[in-house]
Write an enzyme that holds these catalytic residues in place. Structure first.
Site, mmCIF file in Angstrom:
data_model
loop_
_atom_site.group_PDB
_atom_site.id
_atom_site.type_symbol
_atom_site.label_atom_id
_atom_site.label_comp_id
_atom_site.label_asym_id
_atom_site.label_seq_id
_atom_site.Cartn_x
_atom_site.Cartn_y
_atom_site.Cartn_z
ATOM 1 N N SER A 84 31.938 19.423 16.770
ATOM 2 C CA SER A 84 32.929 19.547 17.833
ATOM 3 C C SER A 84 32.605 18.573 18.959
ATOM 4 O O SER A 84 31.455 18.507 19.422
ATOM 5 C CB SER A 84 32.900 21.001 18.331
ATOM 6 O OG SER A 84 33.757 21.193 19.418
ATOM 7 N N SER A 116 42.477 15.316 28.759
ATOM 8 C CA SER A 116 43.427 15.411 29.866
ATOM 9 C C SER A 116 42.784 15.465 31.236
ATOM 10 O O SER A 116 43.487 15.429 32.240
ATOM 11 C CB SER A 116 44.316 16.622 29.682
ATOM 12 O OG SER A 116 43.586 17.782 30.011
ATOM 13 N N HIS A 137 47.950 16.125 24.405
ATOM 14 C CA HIS A 137 48.288 15.253 25.534
ATOM 15 C C HIS A 137 48.763 13.874 25.079
ATOM 16 O O HIS A 137 48.742 12.919 25.852
ATOM 17 C CB HIS A 137 47.105 15.130 26.484
ATOM 18 C CG HIS A 137 46.831 16.409 27.194
ATOM 19 N ND1 HIS A 137 47.555 16.828 28.294
ATOM 20 C CD2 HIS A 137 45.967 17.409 26.910
ATOM 21 C CE1 HIS A 137 47.116 18.011 28.668
ATOM 22 N NE2 HIS A 137 46.162 18.398 27.848
ATOM 23 N N LYS A 167 54.312 20.417 26.586
ATOM 24 C CA LYS A 167 53.979 19.376 27.563
ATOM 25 C C LYS A 167 55.051 18.276 27.463
ATOM 26 O O LYS A 167 56.142 18.475 27.965
ATOM 27 C CB LYS A 167 52.535 18.944 27.371
ATOM 28 C CG LYS A 167 51.608 20.096 27.840
ATOM 29 C CD LYS A 167 50.150 19.951 27.553
ATOM 30 C CE LYS A 167 49.404 21.214 28.028
ATOM 31 N NZ LYS A 167 48.026 21.314 27.561
ATOM 32 N N THR A 171 36.868 23.929 34.388
ATOM 33 C CA THR A 171 37.708 22.939 33.712
ATOM 34 C C THR A 171 37.004 21.574 33.693
ATOM 35 O O THR A 171 37.099 20.836 32.718
ATOM 36 C CB THR A 171 39.076 22.840 34.413
ATOM 37 O OG1 THR A 171 39.580 24.166 34.584
ATOM 38 C CG2 THR A 171 40.062 22.033 33.614
HETATM 39 C C1 LIG Z 1 47.248 22.544 27.140
HETATM 40 C C2 LIG Z 1 46.303 22.306 25.988
HETATM 41 C C3 LIG Z 1 46.361 23.074 24.830
HETATM 42 C C4 LIG Z 1 47.230 24.289 24.744
HETATM 43 O O1 LIG Z 1 48.545 23.977 24.596
HETATM 44 P P1 LIG Z 1 49.653 25.020 25.128
HETATM 45 O O2 LIG Z 1 50.856 24.698 24.351
HETATM 46 O O3 LIG Z 1 49.768 24.791 26.596
HETATM 47 O O4 LIG Z 1 49.112 26.388 24.831
HETATM 48 C C5 LIG Z 1 45.592 22.708 23.738
HETATM 49 N N1 LIG Z 1 44.771 21.649 23.793
HETATM 50 C C6 LIG Z 1 44.659 20.913 24.902
HETATM 51 C C7 LIG Z 1 43.740 19.743 24.899
HETATM 52 C C8 LIG Z 1 45.401 21.223 26.044
HETATM 53 O O5 LIG Z 1 45.248 20.527 27.161
#
Ligand SMILES: *Cc1c(COP(=O)(O)O)cnc(C)c1O
Length: 410
Positions: free
Chosen positions: A141, A193, A221, A252, A369
């Site tokens: 990972s 992100s 992303h 997104k 985060t």
């Molecule tokens: C936002 C995010 C997710 C989750 O996606 P959602 O559709 O918002 O639940 C998964 N992986 C990454 C890297 C994210 O930033």
């Protein structure tokens, strides 16, 4: 035990650290994005409502207000009603979900795709199921992987090794240390992100291939934003064929909600047949699927290509302007523009002041985060942010930096 006391004490500790999360009370306005209305509650009176400019939305291309997306959702709502009516197992699969899965499989050049209720759930359920059920599986990972992948890996109870972020040589060493025939999954993202950096997808996939590992790539992303058709970094880099599972979100750049994986028919059917997070939950409503389908199709087209070009131009322009203004913009290879603050309380104070005094909304990004000491503001300029919006933002940031003496030793 005094449960309420416990909860309140824990929350107080978060507040002291400046890590307590406060959500801005916003009303998005279709047709006005990136403008939104902010509600400020007042004692005994209606809220004060103020127009703000949103600089941190993950609706990266403004698809959440695209006329074709809205029209498709309205039509589906009128025709099919509100909810899905249950799990797919119990209530059947709405045909729009079948169409959307076909579209997503085609977008990524995969045999099939499978929808989940969010990107988070898709990672937790799919990666969790694969890692749990492949015999004696070990997961490699990336050190910066998203919480949803970590959740899936942890749930699986599979052995896990973390490889240095985006480091194909380190991955290769760790893969080589495992027995040749052992089941292995390499899990990573394309666009990260928080830093805005991009994985060497082809190199990581090649290392995985050499050691017989499955590759699992989170393109959350990147989908809609990279590649000629919005298939993500794996499409842009011509590496999609080397990836076993491409995972994405519809929440997104596609502007709606939901998540998915795409891969071979056998692998995806295996996940469909075993993943609790897929089987035992109500599926996406038809109107959501209709909106997502419209968004994927728009972003596949020439219109989508033009939006992607403008998106990248906006990000490069904002980075250059921040640097010019002497603000600590962090290097980024993507559409994400982070500005380093390095202190949780100060990061929150800057964000509050930007919102209250300048009507600029950008959320502080704090631990966990990002690591402590790496607290930042994270800007996501969209094709809809104008030069005038940038002028206003830069002037607001300069003023807040001056007023709060940011970066000036006490
Ligand atoms: C936002 C995010 C997710 C989750 O996606 P959602 O559709 O918002 O639940 C998964 N992986 C990454 C890297 C994210 O930033």
């Amino acid at each position: 035990m005094d449960y309420q006391r416990f909860f309140l004490d824990q929350l107080a500790a978060l507040r002291r650290e400046g890590r307590y999360r406060v959500f801005a009370d916003l009303e998005r306005q279709a047709g006005m994005f990136p403008r939104a209305l902010r509600h400020v509650p007042r004692e005994g009176q209606p809220d004060r409502v103020i127009e703000v400019t949103v600089w941190c939305s993950n609706d990266y291309l403004g698809m959440g207000q695209h006329p074709q997306v809205l029209a498709a959702m309205r039509a589906a709502l009128d025709r099919h009603g509100a909810g899905a009516g249950g799990t797919r197992n119990i209530s059947g699969t709405h045909h729009l979900l079948v169409e959307l899965e076909r579209e997503l499989a085609q977008l990524h050049g995969k045999e099939v795709a499978l929808l989940f209720t969010s990107g988070y759930v898709s990672n937790q359920a799919a990666l969790g199921t694969l890692a749990a059920r492949l015999p004696e599986c070990v997961v490699l990972s990336d050190a910066m992987n998203h919480a949803s992948m970590i959740h899936g890996i942890r749930d699986s109870r599979a052995e896990k090794h973390i490889f240095a972020h985006n480091d194909a040589a380190d991955l290769e060493r760790k893969l080589a240390a495992e027995p040749k025939g052992r089941a292995k999954i390499v899990a990573f993202e394309s666009v990260y992100s928080m830093d805005g950096d991009i994985a060497p997808v082809g190199e990581l996939a090649a290392a995985a291939r050499r050691h017989g590992a499955l590759t699992y790539l989170d393109e959350v992303h990147a989908v809609g934003m990279y590649g000629a058709h919005g298939g993500g970094v794996s499409e842009r880099d011509g590496a999609a064929g080397q990836i076993d599972v491409i995972e994405g979100t519809l929440g997104k750049a596609f502007g709606v909600m939901g998540g998915y994986i795409a891969g071979t028919a056998a692998l995806v059917d295996f996940v469909r047949s075993n993943a609790g997070g897929f089987i035992f939950t109500t599926s996406l409503p038809p109107a959501v699927a209709a909106g997502a389908l419209a968004a994927v199709r728009v972003l596949k087209s020439d219109e989508g290509r033009a939006m992607r070009a403008r998106h990248q131009e906006r990000a490069r322009t904002l980075m250059a302007r921040l640097a010019e203004a002497g603000l600590p913009v962090m290097p980024s290879q993507s559409h994400i523009v982070p500005v380093l603050v390095g202190d949780a309380a100060q990061c929150k104070a800057i964000s509050d002041r930007l919102l209250d005094a300048h009507h600029v909304y950008v959320q502080p990004i704090n631990y966990p985060t990002v690591p402590r000491g790496a607290e930042r503001l994270r800007f996501t300029p969209t094709p809809l942010h104008s030069d005038a919006d940038m002028d206003h933002l830069i002037q607001a940031l300069r003023s807040v930096w001056r007023d709060l003496k940011v970066g000036v030793a006490a």
